[in-house]
Write a protein that holds these residues in place. Structure first.
Motif, mmCIF file in Angstrom:
data_model
loop_
_atom_site.group_PDB
_atom_site.id
_atom_site.type_symbol
_atom_site.label_atom_id
_atom_site.label_comp_id
_atom_site.label_asym_id
_atom_site.label_seq_id
_atom_site.Cartn_x
_atom_site.Cartn_y
_atom_site.Cartn_z
ATOM 1 N N UNK A 100 -0.465 -6.346 -5.653
ATOM 2 C CA UNK A 100 -1.246 -5.216 -5.155
ATOM 3 C C UNK A 100 -2.714 -5.599 -5.120
ATOM 4 N N UNK A 101 -3.380 -5.223 -4.032
ATOM 5 C CA UNK A 101 -4.797 -5.538 -3.852
ATOM 6 C C UNK A 101 -5.566 -4.256 -3.596
ATOM 7 N N UNK A 102 -6.763 -4.166 -4.164
ATOM 8 C CA UNK A 102 -7.646 -3.024 -3.948
ATOM 9 C C UNK A 102 -9.025 -3.533 -3.574
ATOM 10 N N UNK A 103 -9.789 -2.674 -2.917
ATOM 11 C CA UNK A 103 -11.159 -3.040 -2.579
ATOM 12 C C UNK A 103 -11.373 -3.086 -1.084
ATOM 13 N N UNK A 104 -12.548 -3.561 -0.697
ATOM 14 C CA UNK A 104 -12.957 -3.538 0.700
ATOM 15 C C UNK A 104 -12.122 -4.476 1.574
ATOM 16 N N UNK A 105 -11.855 -5.692 1.101
ATOM 17 C CA UNK A 105 -11.110 -6.657 1.904
ATOM 18 C C UNK A 105 -9.684 -6.835 1.390
ATOM 19 N N UNK A 106 -9.131 -5.787 0.809
ATOM 20 C CA UNK A 106 -7.798 -5.865 0.213
ATOM 21 C C UNK A 106 -6.717 -6.102 1.262
ATOM 22 N N UNK A 107 -6.872 -5.517 2.446
ATOM 23 C CA UNK A 107 -5.853 -5.701 3.482
ATOM 24 C C UNK A 107 -5.762 -7.167 3.901
ATOM 25 N N UNK A 108 -6.892 -7.824 4.079
ATOM 26 C CA UNK A 108 -6.892 -9.222 4.483
ATOM 27 C C UNK A 108 -6.335 -10.105 3.373
ATOM 28 N N UNK A 166 -0.277 -3.693 -0.551
ATOM 29 C CA UNK A 166 0.744 -4.435 -1.290
ATOM 30 C C UNK A 166 1.383 -5.447 -0.356
ATOM 31 N N UNK A 167 1.507 -6.673 -0.835
ATOM 32 C CA UNK A 167 2.252 -7.708 -0.125
ATOM 33 C C UNK A 167 3.732 -7.456 -0.386
ATOM 34 N N UNK A 196 -4.092 -9.235 1.173
ATOM 35 C CA UNK A 196 -2.643 -9.038 1.149
ATOM 36 C C UNK A 196 -1.971 -9.785 2.300
ATOM 37 N N UNK A 197 -2.608 -9.805 3.473
ATOM 38 C CA UNK A 197 -2.055 -10.540 4.607
ATOM 39 C C UNK A 197 -2.070 -12.047 4.352
ATOM 40 N N UNK A 198 -3.110 -12.535 3.693
ATOM 41 C CA UNK A 198 -3.225 -13.965 3.419
ATOM 42 C C UNK A 198 -2.341 -14.405 2.258
ATOM 43 N N UNK A 199 -1.875 -13.473 1.465
ATOM 44 C CA UNK A 199 -1.123 -13.802 0.252
ATOM 45 C C UNK A 199 0.122 -14.620 0.576
ATOM 46 N N UNK A 200 1.041 -14.069 1.343
ATOM 47 C CA UNK A 200 2.288 -14.770 1.669
ATOM 48 C C UNK A 200 2.536 -14.809 3.170
ATOM 49 N N UNK A 201 1.547 -14.440 3.977
ATOM 50 C CA UNK A 201 1.725 -14.314 5.429
ATOM 51 C C UNK A 201 2.910 -13.407 5.732
ATOM 52 N N UNK A 202 2.964 -12.299 5.026
ATOM 53 C CA UNK A 202 4.110 -11.419 5.099
ATOM 54 C C UNK A 202 3.664 -10.039 5.585
ATOM 55 N N UNK A 203 4.589 -9.110 5.551
ATOM 56 C CA UNK A 203 4.305 -7.720 5.893
ATOM 57 C C UNK A 203 3.536 -7.093 4.738
ATOM 58 N N UNK A 204 2.549 -6.282 5.066
ATOM 59 C CA UNK A 204 1.792 -5.588 4.028
ATOM 60 C C UNK A 204 2.012 -4.092 4.174
ATOM 61 N N UNK A 205 1.797 -3.388 3.085
ATOM 62 C CA UNK A 205 1.941 -1.935 3.069
ATOM 63 C C UNK A 205 0.707 -1.342 2.418
ATOM 64 N N UNK A 206 0.106 -0.361 3.085
ATOM 65 C CA UNK A 206 -1.042 0.338 2.528
ATOM 66 C C UNK A 206 -0.601 1.685 1.990
#
Length: 55
Positions: free
Chosen positions: A19-27, A12-13, A29-39
């Protein structure tokens, strides 16, 4: 007997709360707003409701 769902990690951004799911979900979420992400682990009832990871 119920079939248990496998644990799934969703990211989650924390700026816009998308909210993002899948293999590259972390990236994504990081690219979404250049913000903190939470898994968050979903369907993880055996060891607890959820575990979160910040970055």
């Amino acid at each position: 007997m119920r079939s248990e769902k496998k644990p799934e990690l969703q990211w989650k951004c924390l700026d816009c709360y998308k909210t993002y799911r899948g293999a590259d979900a972390q990236q994504k979420a990081l690219d979404c707003c250049n913000s903190i992400v939470q898994g968050v682990w979903v369907n993880y009832n055996k060891w607890g409701k959820h575990k979160w990871y910040g970055r």
